[in-house]
Design a protein around this motif. Structure first.
Motif, PDB file in Angstrom:
ATOM      1  N   ARG A 172       3.107 -15.239  65.169  1.00  0.00           N
ATOM      2  CA  ARG A 172       2.881 -15.406  63.733  1.00  0.00           C
ATOM      3  C   ARG A 172       2.925 -14.050  63.025  1.00  0.00           C
ATOM      4  N   ARG A 173       2.357 -13.059  63.700  1.00  0.00           N
ATOM      5  CA  ARG A 173       2.343 -11.726  63.104  1.00  0.00           C
ATOM      6  C   ARG A 173       3.772 -11.193  62.975  1.00  0.00           C
TER       7      ARG A 173
ATOM      8  N   LYS B 156       5.483 -12.806  60.107  1.00  0.00           N
ATOM      9  CA  LYS B 156       4.968 -12.261  58.847  1.00  0.00           C
ATOM     10  C   LYS B 156       5.579 -10.888  58.575  1.00  0.00           C
TER      11      LYS B 156
ATOM     12  N   GLY C 102       8.957 -11.255  57.270  1.00  0.00           N
ATOM     13  CA  GLY C 102       8.877 -11.716  55.878  1.00  0.00           C
ATOM     14  C   GLY C 102       8.607 -10.572  54.923  1.00  0.00           C
TER      15      GLY C 102
END
Lengths: 67, 307
Positions: free
Chosen positions: A12-13, A16, A19
């Motif tokens: 998830r990191r 992110k 992103g």
């Protein structure tokens, strides 16, 4: 020996971080685009240089010399 | 040891969770009304500057939404409708929402000032301030007129759009703001009547909770009557014209009739048909505002715009 523990949080990191990277690139593109538009809107682009520099003789066209 | 402690830390937020802080659905409405304001203004804008300007308005609106979620996290936690927002559901920490809100506010206002002009930037800053401070922090929990006055922040985007293009405030852009401002109460209160809300439990003084539905019905009718001259007045300005007047007159008759039915009936009748008239008035209110702005948008292309 390499220690490699994959946790769900790492994925998830990572996504992110990608992103945020894309957002930053987009922001740079935005500011660059604005700069181009603003400079072109000055009309005569060489006035941009003449604003705080001595105008290069090479930028003066032949018909302007005759005036 | 470290593995065990990982389970205790709050789930780290993804980018989508931060995006949810910006209330994307509200953002789309803001973009639409700001874009209409920008296009109907009589000054042509470079498409890229228009794009950046509207983007700044959208991000500014999102920033104020984030600040609102930071401040209202305690209320949102109690109410069913808002309980799964990023902060109450634990996806985003309150301090993160505050940081996102402040950072995006600063970025959007400064960039709008540099890209367009400082009047537009000031209007955007005022809109963010009005929503985050005047509405969220001050009015929302203290007066049943909260959504009326707070509605000003939702009404300002067309004026910002106009200012991006023309760099001024005129009677036209003021009337566009007045149109949304006067439209908000009948729109919101018709929703408040038929949605079983828990504002009361959360301690938010909504008109339906403090004064009851009867008074709310009267208020809907009152604000509706006041809305009509505002909507029609736009027709007599430079952005209006005969075609706008005709469409606006029809839309006002439609919305007026829907509000009239809501006003005339009592709770028994409403319960009997499961709030059909109130639901209808809410739907009509959405069409009413959208079509007014849509007409203004297409008017110049039809050749019937202006006088």
């Amino acid at each position: 020996m390499t220690i490699k523990v994959e946790h769900e949080m790492h994925n998830r990191r990572k996504s992110k971080n990608y992103g945020v990277f894309i957002l930053l690139i987009a922001f740079v593109a935005l500011v660059f685009g604005l700069t181009v538009v603003k400079v072109l809107q000055l009309g005569d682009a060489k006035m941009f240089e003449a604003n705080d520099h001595v105008l290069r003789p090479a930028l003066i066209t032949a018909d302007e010399v005759q005036q | 040891m470290t593995d065990a402690s990982l389970q205790d830390t709050p789930r780290e937020a993804g980018l989508g969770d931060y995006f949810a802080l910006l209330k994307p659905r509200v953002m789309s409405l803001v973009v639409f009304t700001a874009l209409v304001g920008l296009i109907v203004a009589p000054v042509p804008v470079h498409p890229f500057i228009a794009f950046v300007g509207i983007l700044c308005v959208a991000v500014g609106a999102g920033a104020s939404a984030s600040l609102n979620m930071w401040w209202d996290a305690d209320i949102d936690r109690i109410m069913k409708r808002t309980a799964n927002r990023p902060i109450p559901s634990g996806k985003v920490q309150p301090e993160e929402a505050l940081a996102v809100g402040l950072a995006l506010s600063g970025f959007s206002v400064i960039l709008l000032g540099l890209a367009a002009n400082w009047l537009a930037a000031f209007l955007l800053a005022f809109t963010i301030f009005f929503y985050a401070v005047v509405y969220s922090m001050w009015l929302k929990r203290s007066t049943p007129q909260n959504i009326v006055i707070g509605g000003l922040s939702g009404a300002l985007p067309p004026m910002i759009g106009w200012a991006i293009a023309a760099g001024n405030i005129t009677i036209e852009s003021t009337l566009l703001v007045a149109l949304i401002f006067m439209w908000t109460p009948p729109h919101f209160w018709s929703l408040a009547i038929f949605v079983k809300s828990d504002y009361g439990r959360a301690g938010v003084p909504m008109l339906t909770e403090t004064h009851g539905r009867r008074v709310t019905r009267n208020n809907i009718m009152g604000y509706m009557v006041a809305l009509v001259p505002v909507a029609l007045a736009i027709g007599f300005t430079s952005i209006g014209g005969p075609l706008y007047l005709a469409v606006s007159a029809a839309l006002n008759m439609w919305f007026l009739k829907a509000c009239f039915v809501v006003w005339r009936r009592d709770e028994e009748q409403a319960e009997a048909d499961n709030f059909a008239a109130e639901k209808n008035a809410f739907k009509v209110s959405l069409a009413y505002l959208f079509l007014h702005f849509a007409v203004l948008l297409v008017l110049p292309a039809t050749g019937f715009g202006g006088w």
